[in-house]
Design an enzyme around this catalytic site. Structure first.
Site, mmCIF file in Angstrom:
data_model
loop_
_atom_site.group_PDB
_atom_site.id
_atom_site.type_symbol
_atom_site.label_atom_id
_atom_site.label_comp_id
_atom_site.label_asym_id
_atom_site.label_seq_id
_atom_site.Cartn_x
_atom_site.Cartn_y
_atom_site.Cartn_z
ATOM 1 C CE1 TYR A 135 -4.753 -0.027 6.844
ATOM 2 C CE2 TYR A 135 -3.802 -1.388 8.566
ATOM 3 C CZ TYR A 135 -3.679 -0.386 7.635
ATOM 4 O OH TYR A 135 -2.456 0.245 7.486
ATOM 5 C CG HIS A 154 -4.679 6.017 8.413
ATOM 6 N ND1 HIS A 154 -5.382 4.847 8.459
ATOM 7 C CD2 HIS A 154 -3.662 5.776 7.538
ATOM 8 C CE1 HIS A 154 -4.825 3.950 7.655
ATOM 9 N NE2 HIS A 154 -3.777 4.499 7.082
#
Length: 254
Positions: A36, A94
């Site tokens: 991010y 992730h």
């Protein structure tokens, strides 16, 4: 791991004041990720807040290009530096792609847990077979599994696995990436309660045993609205109506 019913998904948030405002309003679960590129923003928002660090659950994720053991350790330290923390409460794999190798990756996560650098080992975007492999390899139990979950994409097999093994399912993109108002069943339920389709999506997820959710919001108004959605009680037939939606749209495939 006990997770709050609603947390703050931070993908795309670039203002520390948004984080600080969320904490002020009562959010106590912040979810970010290396990819991010805003861990520093989350850390700065946490630092600006008067909420004690120990009252906030902070989670981040190791991206798929850094899942070799040495990279897990290196990038986790880099994440901590950006967050301004000496530990994170929850660290996720992730996605189980690219450099992910369960036999090599997962022991590195166990080591971070043993060191006290992380509070729990999470996984994200795993299939049931991938979850079973992870359980076989990990010394630590899976602390949480984060997956896309909304009325248009309902991975019921993953929810069943989470319930069977006693870990929370963390629903990301719960508002169908802005499409909540396009889902007929959700709109109908919202109209009957004189509320928004977004509130119905969150209340529907909150009603599911073992599910928590992390909607992203940037404005104070939406942050407050998402918290208020937890007070919305849907009838069993309304929940079933949304459960029965057959339209399937995965917004974030591998």
């Amino acid at each position: 791991m006990q997770l709050p019913s609603i947390g703050l998904g931070t993908m795309g948030i670039d203002d520390p004041d948004t984080i600080a405002t969320a904490l002020e309003l009562g959010y106590d679960h912040l979810d970010t990720a290396q990819i991010y590129e805003n861990e520093a923003v989350v850390g700065e928002g946490l630092a600006r807040s008067d909420v004690p660090r120990e009252d906030v659950l902070v989670a981040t994720k190791v991206w798929a290009d850094s899942l070799a053991p040495e990279d897990v350790h290196r990038t986790t330290e880099e994440s901590l530096e950006r967050l301004g923390l000496d530990r994170v409460d929850l660290l996720y794999v992730h996605r189980p792609i690219e450099t992910y190798d369960p036999e090599r990756t997962l022991p590195a996560f166990d080591e971070l847990s043993d060191e006290g650098t992380i509070g729990g080992v999470g996984v994200s975007n795993f299939s049931v077979p991938e979850l079973e492999t992870a359980q076989d390899v990990l010394e630590e139990p899976i602390a949480a599994h984060q997956v896309e979950y909304h009325p248009l994409f309902q991975p019921k097999d993953l929810l069943a696995h989470a319930r069977e093994h006693g870990y929370p399912l963390v629903a990301y993109s719960p508002l169908a990436n802005g499409r909540a108002g396009e889902i007929d069943a959700v709109v109908a339920v919202a109209e009957s309660h004189e509320t928004t389709p977004e509130a119905v999506c969150l209340a529907w997820l909150a009603a599911k045993d073992g599910v928590v959710t992390i909607p992203k919001s940037s404005s104070r108004e939406h942050l407050e609205a998402n918290l208020e959605a937890l007070e919305l009680d849907l009838e069993s037939d309304e929940l079933e109506r949304i459960d029965a939606i057959e339209r399937t749209e995965e917004l974030f495939p591998e």
